[in-house]
Design a protein around this motif. Structure first.
Motif, mmCIF file in Angstrom:
data_model
loop_
_atom_site.group_PDB
_atom_site.id
_atom_site.type_symbol
_atom_site.label_atom_id
_atom_site.label_comp_id
_atom_site.label_asym_id
_atom_site.label_seq_id
_atom_site.Cartn_x
_atom_site.Cartn_y
_atom_site.Cartn_z
ATOM 1 N N ASP B 136 0.822 -1.219 0.000
ATOM 2 C CA ASP B 136 0.000 0.000 0.000
ATOM 3 C C ASP B 136 0.851 1.262 0.000
ATOM 4 O O ASP B 136 0.396 2.324 -0.393
ATOM 5 C CB ASP B 136 -0.910 0.003 1.234
ATOM 6 N N ARG B 137 2.111 1.178 0.468
ATOM 7 C CA ARG B 137 2.986 2.356 0.520
ATOM 8 C C ARG B 137 4.417 1.994 0.092
ATOM 9 O O ARG B 137 5.364 2.147 0.873
ATOM 10 C CB ARG B 137 2.999 2.929 1.941
ATOM 11 N N PRO B 205 0.181 -8.348 3.921
ATOM 12 C CA PRO B 205 -0.565 -7.361 4.657
ATOM 13 C C PRO B 205 -1.814 -6.901 3.900
ATOM 14 O O PRO B 205 -1.761 -6.675 2.693
ATOM 15 C CB PRO B 205 0.425 -6.206 4.797
ATOM 16 N N VAL B 206 -2.923 -6.819 4.596
ATOM 17 C CA VAL B 206 -4.173 -6.373 3.975
ATOM 18 C C VAL B 206 -4.473 -4.980 4.467
ATOM 19 O O VAL B 206 -4.782 -4.774 5.628
ATOM 20 C CB VAL B 206 -5.334 -7.328 4.345
ATOM 21 N N THR B 207 -4.336 -4.021 3.614
ATOM 22 C CA THR B 207 -4.537 -2.633 4.013
ATOM 23 C C THR B 207 -5.220 -1.868 2.903
ATOM 24 O O THR B 207 -5.285 -2.320 1.766
ATOM 25 C CB THR B 207 -3.191 -1.953 4.285
ATOM 26 N N GLY B 208 -5.705 -0.697 3.235
ATOM 27 C CA GLY B 208 -6.263 0.211 2.228
ATOM 28 C C GLY B 208 -7.650 -0.201 1.764
ATOM 29 O O GLY B 208 -8.291 -1.107 2.301
ATOM 30 N N THR B 209 -8.130 0.501 0.742
ATOM 31 C CA THR B 209 -9.449 0.237 0.189
ATOM 32 C C THR B 209 -9.392 -1.037 -0.643
ATOM 33 O O THR B 209 -8.307 -1.480 -1.032
ATOM 34 C CB THR B 209 -9.861 1.398 -0.727
ATOM 35 N N GLU B 212 -7.357 -0.531 -3.748
ATOM 36 C CA GLU B 212 -5.908 -0.469 -3.493
ATOM 37 C C GLU B 212 -5.340 -1.866 -3.263
ATOM 38 O O GLU B 212 -4.258 -2.199 -3.731
ATOM 39 C CB GLU B 212 -5.617 0.416 -2.285
ATOM 40 N N GLN B 213 -6.132 -2.689 -2.536
ATOM 41 C CA GLN B 213 -5.666 -4.055 -2.278
ATOM 42 C C GLN B 213 -5.521 -4.824 -3.582
ATOM 43 O O GLN B 213 -4.575 -5.575 -3.780
ATOM 44 C CB GLN B 213 -6.658 -4.789 -1.369
ATOM 45 N N ASP B 297 3.454 7.957 -3.350
ATOM 46 C CA ASP B 297 2.357 7.033 -3.053
ATOM 47 C C ASP B 297 1.009 7.732 -3.188
ATOM 48 O O ASP B 297 -0.016 7.093 -3.404
ATOM 49 C CB ASP B 297 2.487 6.485 -1.615
#
Lengths: 46, 447
Positions: B136-137, B205-209, B212-213, B297
């Motif tokens: 995500d970043r 890692p599961v992050t963001g919308t 985004e994923q 990002d």
């Protein structure tokens, strides 16, 4: 693009002691370098 | 050495300090100049000779990153960090032996050749791992590590100088300083070897919308061998080479430049103030690595390079046109240029990830670093040649730099056009899904 929630890893296992130690390990010498840099950079304004 | 897969619950925030422990160490290379005067005095060397270990080190950085990248992808970050630790530290130990016995070739071989392999393998070792932990970043994650390379010189420069003061600047003192460097860096880098972990494919890692994923885990996947056959790779190569060359244009001549620009004004710049200016540029270089890379990002990789190259050219134009009339303007423009220089280095891995995926991004990054080696030779050559020819032509003050600044603007515009030509990679270069899945399976089984 920002994270809206912490990762599964962050939630599942926090190792605050180890994380703090690891960041201090690299942060302390970097802080020393930055301190020396600021001292030198100040000469531009004196 | 098996891939170090993360156990359940392993925090991804342990990976950036692992990467930093390596990059803060190998960044010492940029502080080599501290050893030059004592080596010249103790061993009777010329300035060109005393620069040899550093120059060979940078050449070996490019070569080992280019040729070792695929191996680093296959063997994993722990293996790569261990190799970097062994090479970088033993390079110092060999250099210590060379200084002790007054055999200069051993210093060149140890620090330049052996240590240089450590630089290249260490530089690319955490890149793909960080991108996998922070899908995500990716800009921020690689920015932290590559900022460390800039920070390494900030630490080593005063530390090495103090050590030479304590041990003495004769061959025995230099040998002792090299020995302490080798041992200390081995201990410091061991944190990286111990802490670095690769995320399990199922535990990314599961992050963001959701959108985004999706982009973080899918998208094109291109092998390193295919990537070098795409126009996108070579456009990026030009972008990096032009951006680095333009940054070196300021870095190489920073102190004499600010002195010459204001020599005929009512507020001339003293030698100590010029040294302060150089230090400030180092800070801008470092801040740019983490700041601009993280910004990418948010605004996208192509846009951030438009900024580096387009606004960078504008800053050079401002210095050329009005630099000698305003000291704050000159300083601000130079700081922005150096922040773009640092940002250019730090954003490249994330740009590569966007174009070629995470499959072999470390290896592709390694091959792209040949642009850095080229710029490292090209930049100082252009700047020094132009400065000498202008001096021979009888010019002085700010007019000494007019041509150099014009060349830098031209180079940045070439980079800008190359960035505009970058399009998504054609599907024929993508790795078939089955091949990537079997490679992932193999990696998981070998752990």
């Amino acid at each position: 693009m920002t994270t809206s929630q912490p990762s599964r890893h962050d939630r599942a296992g926090r190792r605050p002691g180890l994380i703090l130690f690891a960041w201090l390990w690299v942060g302390a010498p970097l802080g020393y370098g930055l301190y020396e840099l600021v001292r030198k950079a100040a000469q531009l304004f004196t | 050495m098996a891939l170090p897969l993360a156990p359940p619950g392993w925090s991804r925030w342990l990976v950036p300090p692992a990467a930093l422990s390596v990059h803060l160490s190998i960044g010492q290379a940029y502080a080599w100049s501290v050893f030059k005067p004592p080596l010249e005095a103790a061993l009777g060397l010329s300035g060109t000779q005393s620069a040899l270990p550093f120059q060979l080190g940078i050449v070996m950085l490019g070569l080992s990153a280019a040729f070792g990248g695929t191996l680093v992808e296959r063997r994993g970050p722990r293996w790569a960090m261990a190799v970097a630790l062994c090479c970088f530290s033993s390079g110092f130990l060999l250099a210590a032996l060379g200084a002790w016995t007054e055999q200069y070739w051993l210093i060149v071989f140890g620090y330049g050749f052996v240590g240089g392999i450590g630089l290249g393998i260490g530089y690319i070792s955490p890149v793909s791992t960080l991108i996998k932990w922070f899908p995500d970043r990716p800009g921020m994650a690689t920015g932290i590590a590559i900022m460390g390379f800039g920070g390494g010189a900030l630490i080593a420069s005063p530390w090495s100088a103090q050590m030479l003061e304590s041990f003495g600047a004769d061959s025995g003192g230099i040998a002792m300083a090299f020995l302490v460097h080798g041992v200390t860096y081995a201990v410091f880098m061991s944190l990286g070897v111990l802490l670095v972990r690769v995320p399990r494919p199922s535990a990314a890692p599961v992050t963001g919308t959701p959108a985004e994923q999706a982009t973080a885990t899918t998208g094109p996947q291109v092998s390193a061998n295919s990537a070098v056959r795409t126009p996108q790779f070579w456009c990026l190569w030009i972008v990096l080479c032009m951006n680095v060359t333009a940054g070196i244009g300021i870095l190489e001549k920073a102190a004499p430049m600010i002195t010459d620009f204001f020599a005929d004004t009512s507020t001339p710049v003293s030698a100590s103030a010029a040294a302060g200016f150089v230090a400030l540029l180092s800070a801008a270089n470092m801040a740019g690595r983490i700041g601009w890379s993280s910004t990418s990002d948010l605004i996208g990789r192509k846009n951030v390079y438009r900024l580096y190259l387009g606004a960078g050219a504008l800053m050079y134009l401002l210095i050329a046109s009005f630099g000698d009339s305003s000291k704050p303007l000159f300083i601000c423009c130079a700081l922005v240029i150096l922040s773009f220089y640092g940002g250019g280095f730090a954003t490249i891995p994330a740009y590569l990830k966007d174009l070629f995926g995470t499959y072999q991004v470390g290896a592709i990054h390694g091959r792209l670093l040949t642009a850095w080696s080229t710029a490292g030779v090209l930049g100082p050559l252009i700047v020094n040649w132009v400065a000498d020819s202008q001096k021979d032509a009888g010019k002085s003050g700010s007019s000494l730099y007019g041509l150099s600044l014009g060349i830098m603007i031209g180079l940045l515009l070439v980079g800008f056009v190359a960035n505009e030509l970058i399009r998504p990679v054609h599907q024929r270069h993508h790795v078939p899904a089955q091949r990537k899945a079997s490679d992932d399976d193999l990696a998981a089984k070998s752990a």
